[in-house]
Design a protein around this motif. Structure first.
Motif, PDB file in Angstrom:
ATOM      1  N   ASN A  24       0.698  -1.182   0.103  1.00 22.97           N
ATOM      2  CA  ASN A  24       0.250   0.434   0.132  1.00 22.97           C
ATOM      3  C   ASN A  24       0.983   1.110  -0.341  1.00 22.97           C
ATOM      4  O   ASN A  24       0.471   1.980  -0.897  1.00 22.97           O
ATOM      5  CB  ASN A  24      -1.290   0.403   0.860  1.00 22.97           C
ATOM      6  N   LEU A  25       1.955   1.332   0.587  1.00 26.14           N
ATOM      7  CA  LEU A  25       2.824   2.196   0.614  1.00 26.14           C
ATOM      8  C   LEU A  25       3.439   2.485  -0.160  1.00 26.14           C
ATOM      9  O   LEU A  25       3.373   3.998  -1.174  1.00 26.14           O
ATOM     10  CB  LEU A  25       3.996   2.219   2.216  1.00 26.14           C
ATOM     11  N   PHE A  26       3.587   1.840  -1.199  1.00 27.12           N
ATOM     12  CA  PHE A  26       4.435   2.119  -2.368  1.00 27.12           C
ATOM     13  C   PHE A  26       3.382   1.813  -3.975  1.00 27.12           C
ATOM     14  O   PHE A  26       3.586   3.106  -4.594  1.00 27.12           O
ATOM     15  CB  PHE A  26       4.379   0.292  -3.433  1.00 27.12           C
ATOM     16  N   ILE A  27       2.111   1.504  -3.659  1.00 31.80           N
ATOM     17  CA  ILE A  27       0.942   1.987  -4.125  1.00 31.80           C
ATOM     18  C   ILE A  27       0.848   3.465  -4.412  1.00 31.80           C
ATOM     19  O   ILE A  27      -0.055   4.393  -4.892  1.00 31.80           O
ATOM     20  CB  ILE A  27      -0.117   1.315  -4.368  1.00 31.80           C
ATOM     21  N   GLY A  28       0.462   4.012  -2.940  1.00 29.26           N
ATOM     22  CA  GLY A  28       0.243   5.335  -2.187  1.00 29.26           C
ATOM     23  C   GLY A  28       1.683   6.201  -3.641  1.00 29.26           C
ATOM     24  O   GLY A  28       0.575   7.307  -3.518  1.00 29.26           O
ATOM     25  N   CYS A  29       2.979   5.521  -3.135  1.00 29.62           N
ATOM     26  CA  CYS A  29       3.833   7.193  -4.084  1.00 29.62           C
ATOM     27  C   CYS A  29       3.290   7.066  -5.216  1.00 29.62           C
ATOM     28  O   CYS A  29       4.005   7.862  -5.843  1.00 29.62           O
ATOM     29  CB  CYS A  29       5.083   6.096  -4.246  1.00 29.62           C
TER      30      CYS A  29
END
Length: 470
Positions: free
Chosen positions: A408-413
């Motif tokens: 989720n952190l990666f996608i949010g970036c």
């Protein structure tokens, strides 16, 4: 989606509207209706603890009483740092800016009031988390939080409590949503300040994040370094800007108090916006009552449950009264003609540009990165006890949840998915509702612990002259 939207509006929308003079109205959401009366109740039953015992909060924060022989043990101060890592995040920047943008300078007064009230709530929930904490067989030390004291109230010796499971799942849902918000906030800030491609931000953010959270007991050690440095640096620079404009400060206070009580706003029909934006953003920033910080409070290895409660009450003070105020003053010290028509991060960036030149924009980007990254680490520390409550004591479920949060952190970036962000809002709203089911009925245990603590302190004070004479 319709069901989700209904729940979102039920939690965050105006459940009740109170007409005000001047044609405005005061909209009260369910969360405000729950949190403000609960905070006032906690203030009364603790004897106005945030004011009365503030010196004791400072004294306790200086103690280091963790049992070093206990593997995975966390001191009270370290638990405070973990909870501060999540509080001192986007709420201190985005939340304050949103409050000032929508409610004007007067919203800051209501943020302060929400913080004072919220610190009493924070004390009660953190003390309860300490009273009902358990030993952690996976990480060592202790674990706990609302899921555990809800279980004690509703389930007793049964394996699970439905309400406790719902709290834990709501928390895990919320923190996954926040992971995306963190990624997108950092990516946007670095892109605007340095033109860093979002993919590069994703890689640079996720690799150290994975290295830290996937290792057994590294998170607290890293936060012990990051949080004091970032908070101290931010306070230092904002205080520099405030002192540099010290002659304008009385005018800022005058604006805050004049607009807080809506003399001008009531005539324009905007008093409700001033009050509720301050209250809502204050509650969002300090998190008191949501049940998140108790997950850190329970891990503290202290010799009395009240000490952990005092530390978490102090954390609300640090978050809102100090750091949020610094952000607000930096904005309000800028001439109104410069910031007129601006809102959101554009407002904060323009304010920092006024005080520090173009370096101010860079400073905000770096600050947001540190604040958001520490928030991500903090919420995964919180997640430990909730994953264990729902899925049992095993490394598989712990690792899977961390991996989902990292994804989720990666996608949010890379992109902003507002649906997931709203999931975070729904999650924290549901957490608050489930937490309140147990918090008020069980508050008597926190009060009993407070009386015991104060009685022991009184005896210690009385015995000191005798020891000196002996």
């Amino acid at each position: 989606m319709q069901l989700f939207q209904f729940v979102y509006n039920f939690l965050w929308g105006d459940l009740v509207k109170i007409p005000l003079p001047g044609g405005s109205s005061l909209g009260l959401s369910l969360l405000v209706i729950l949190l403000i009366p609960a905070g006032i109740y906690c203030m009364v039953i603790t004897g106005f603890l945030p004011i009365r015992l503030f010196p004791e909060m400072i004294r306790v924060s200086m103690e280091k009483n963790v049992d070093k022989d206990k593997k995975g043990g966390v001191s009270g101060l370290e638990a405070l740092i973990v909870s501060t890592a999540t509080r001192v995040g986007m709420g201190n920047l985005v939340g304050v800016v949103a409050a000032v943008s929508a409610g004007g300078a007067g919203a800051i007064f209501w943020m302060w009031l929400a913080a004072i009230i919220g610190s009493a709530t924070a004390f009660v929930e953190a003390t309860l988390a300490q009273i009902y904490k358990e030993e952690d067989p996976l990480y060592g030390g202790y674990r706990g939080g609302p899921a555990y004291y809800i279980h004690h109230m509703l389930a007793g010796k049964k394996k699970k409590s439905v309400v406790a499971v719902l709290f834990a799942l709501s928390a895990l849902l919320c923190w996954c949503g926040i992971s995306q918000v963190v990624g997108n906030s950092v990516s946007s800030a670095l892109d605007n300040a340095f033109h860093v491609p979002p993919l590069a931000t994703a890689v640079v953010l996720c690799i150290p994040g994975a290295f830290i959270v996937l290792r057994k007991n590294v998170t607290v050690k890293v936060l012990n370094i990051i949080v004091p440095i970032m908070a101290g640096f931010y306070i230092f620079l904002t205080l520099f800007a405030i002192i540099n404009n010290i002659s304008e400060l009385p005018g800022v206070f005058s604006r805050i108090f004049t607009e807080a009580f809506g003399l001008r706003q009531a005539l324009a029909g905007g008093f409700g916006a001033v009050l509720m934006n301050g209250v809502k953003r204050g509650l969002f920033s300090n998190e008191a009552g949501s049940g998140s910080a108790p997950c850190a409070a329970a891990s503290a290895d202290v010799d009395h449950p009240v000490k952990s409660g005092l530390l978490q009450a102090l954390g609300v003070f640090i978050d809102t009264i100090i750091i949020c105020s610094c952000t607000a003053f930096v904005i309000l010290l800028v001439p109104e003609n410069i910031t007129s028509g601006l809102n959101g991060m554009d407002l904060l960036q323009e304010a920092m540009r006024y005080h520090f030149g173009n370096a101010g924009v860079v400073f905000i980007a770096v600050t947001l990165w540190l604040f958001c990254f520490s928030t991500f680490l903090g919420i995964l520390f919180y997640a430990r006890s909730n994953v264990a409550y729902v899925f049992g004591d095993n490394w598989t479920s712990q690792t899977i949840y961390k991996a989902i949060a990292l994804v989720n952190l990666f996608i949010g970036c890379l992109a902003a998915y507002t649906f997931v962000w709203d999931l975070g809002d729904v999650g924290i709203g549901l957490m608050t509702v489930f937490n309140m089911i147990a918090l008020i009925p069980m508050s008597k245990h926190a009060v009993r612990a407070l009386r015991d603590y104060e009685e022991k302190k009184s005896l210690e004070v009385a015995e000191q002259p005798q020891r000196a004479a002996g």
